[in-house]
Scaffold this active site. Structure first.
Site, PDB file in Angstrom:
ATOM      1  N   TYR A  63      23.261  16.136  14.664  1.00 42.79           N
ATOM      2  CA  TYR A  63      21.989  16.545  14.097  1.00 42.79           C
ATOM      3  C   TYR A  63      22.056  18.045  13.852  1.00 42.79           C
ATOM      4  O   TYR A  63      22.027  18.848  14.787  1.00 42.79           O
ATOM      5  CB  TYR A  63      20.830  16.232  15.036  1.00 42.79           C
ATOM      6  CG  TYR A  63      20.571  14.764  15.255  1.00 42.79           C
ATOM      7  CD1 TYR A  63      21.045  13.798  14.372  1.00 42.79           C
ATOM      8  CD2 TYR A  63      19.835  14.335  16.356  1.00 42.79           C
ATOM      9  CE1 TYR A  63      20.800  12.448  14.587  1.00 42.79           C
ATOM     10  CE2 TYR A  63      19.581  12.988  16.574  1.00 42.79           C
ATOM     11  CZ  TYR A  63      20.065  12.052  15.687  1.00 42.79           C
ATOM     12  OH  TYR A  63      19.811  10.716  15.909  1.00 42.79           O
ATOM     13  N   LEU A 214       8.549   4.298  13.142  1.00 39.85           N
ATOM     14  CA  LEU A 214       7.460   4.413  12.174  1.00 39.85           C
ATOM     15  C   LEU A 214       7.970   4.233  10.744  1.00 39.85           C
ATOM     16  O   LEU A 214       7.314   4.650   9.789  1.00 39.85           O
ATOM     17  CB  LEU A 214       6.765   5.773  12.316  1.00 39.85           C
ATOM     18  CG  LEU A 214       6.098   6.021  13.665  1.00 39.85           C
ATOM     19  CD1 LEU A 214       5.549   7.431  13.746  1.00 39.85           C
ATOM     20  CD2 LEU A 214       4.992   5.008  13.901  1.00 39.85           C
ATOM     21  N   GLY A 215       9.146   3.621  10.592  1.00 40.75           N
ATOM     22  CA  GLY A 215       9.747   3.497   9.275  1.00 40.75           C
ATOM     23  C   GLY A 215      10.547   4.737   8.948  1.00 40.75           C
ATOM     24  O   GLY A 215      10.450   5.768   9.627  1.00 40.75           O
TER      25      GLY A 215
END
Length: 286
Positions: A63, A214-215
């Site tokens: 990340y 949450l998608g």
């Protein structure tokens, strides 16, 4: 702020964590690449998450790359005794930010050592083997890769192991090599292909951590479908989506991510939402 402990607790390896944690991916720049626009703000979000009682943080050295782990160390080291840091290995970034596989034995070993160094710990609480597949898990053997992590566990550099983006067959193969404490796969109220795996891991005491609860940017959640339930609870559609996951199974550990303290507070507030049987029946129609 809502007591995050209202979400409940679950045993992750030899540690007990609150079921609503924090995913640090969004602290990097756009596309999870490069530095955040507001470094001080990112550090403030991490500190607020810990102050709210969150004791499970999900991260990875890819990340940024490296940037998110550096932020975590700057914000929280020395770490609270009850904080569980979970990372994943198996991918890398190139100079353009593209996501590339990094599953060769030397790549996996180096990734674990990089996470240890940047986070400033002697052993990772849990390391997930991130398997290939942009549209979901891809079938194939995992023994060669998982054996590398199992060796590092035997050496004391990793306490617990997990698999990410895995099929049931890959989970079974990994578990035949070393204990698997966690599965991290795509799952949310509108993406339920893993329903059976959620139930089977629960029966075995294995944590299931849904990524994109949450998608995602690629599969945005249709929040209007949650509106009626949200109104009954004076909550947002996203809070109901998180509350549904908490109600779905006791082994689901949530790691919603954000770079905003206000959004963090909204996510934590989902721990206090108790869905009724009527709510769950309506949401089962998705």
């Amino acid at each position: 702020m809502t007591d995050v402990g209202k979400a409940g607790m679950f045993k992750l390896g030899d540690r007990v964590v609150k079921r609503l944690g924090y995913g640090a991916m969004r602290l990097a720049g756009p596309g999870v690449f490069g530095p955040p626009q507001d470094r001080d703000g990112a550090i403030a979000v991490l500190r607020e998450a810990a102050a709210s009682g969150v004791n499970h943080i999900d991260t990875s050295d890819f990340y940024g790359p490296y940037i998110v782990n550096d932020l975590i160390r700057q914000a929280l080291h020395p770490y609270p005794e009850n904080l569980v840091l979970v990372t994943k290995v198996g991918a890398r970034r190139d100079d353009t930010g593209a996501w590339l596989p990094a599953l060769a034995p030397d790549d996996l070993r180096q990734a674990v050592h990089d996470n240890l160094q940047r986070l400033g710990v002697d052993a990772m609480d849990l390391v997930n083997l991130r398997l290939p597949g942009l549209e979901g898990p891809e079938p194939g053997p995992v023994a060669k890769e998982f054996e590398v992590l199992a060796e590092l566990r035997q050496q004391g550099l990793i306490k617990h192991l997990g698999v990410s983006n895995a099929t049931p067959e890959q989970l079974a193969e990994a578990a035949s090599i070393a204990p698997v404490a966690q599965v991290q796969n795509m799952f949310n109220i509108t993406a339920r292909a893993d329903d059976d795996m959620v139930d089977s891991t629960a029966a075995r005491g294995i944590a299931y951590v849904p990524f994109f609860p949450l998608g995602s940017a690629f599969r945005p959640m249709q929040t209007d479908l949650l509106a009626d339930v949200a109104r009954r609870h004076d909550a947002s559609a996203h809070q109901i989506a998180l509350a549904w996951l908490l109600a779905r199974s006791p082994n689901l550990l949530l790691i919603p991510g954000t770079s905003s303290i206000a959004h963090l507070e909204q996510n934590v507030a989902a721990a206090g939402i108790q869905l009724t049987e009527q709510d769950m029946a309506e949401l089962a129609k998705f």
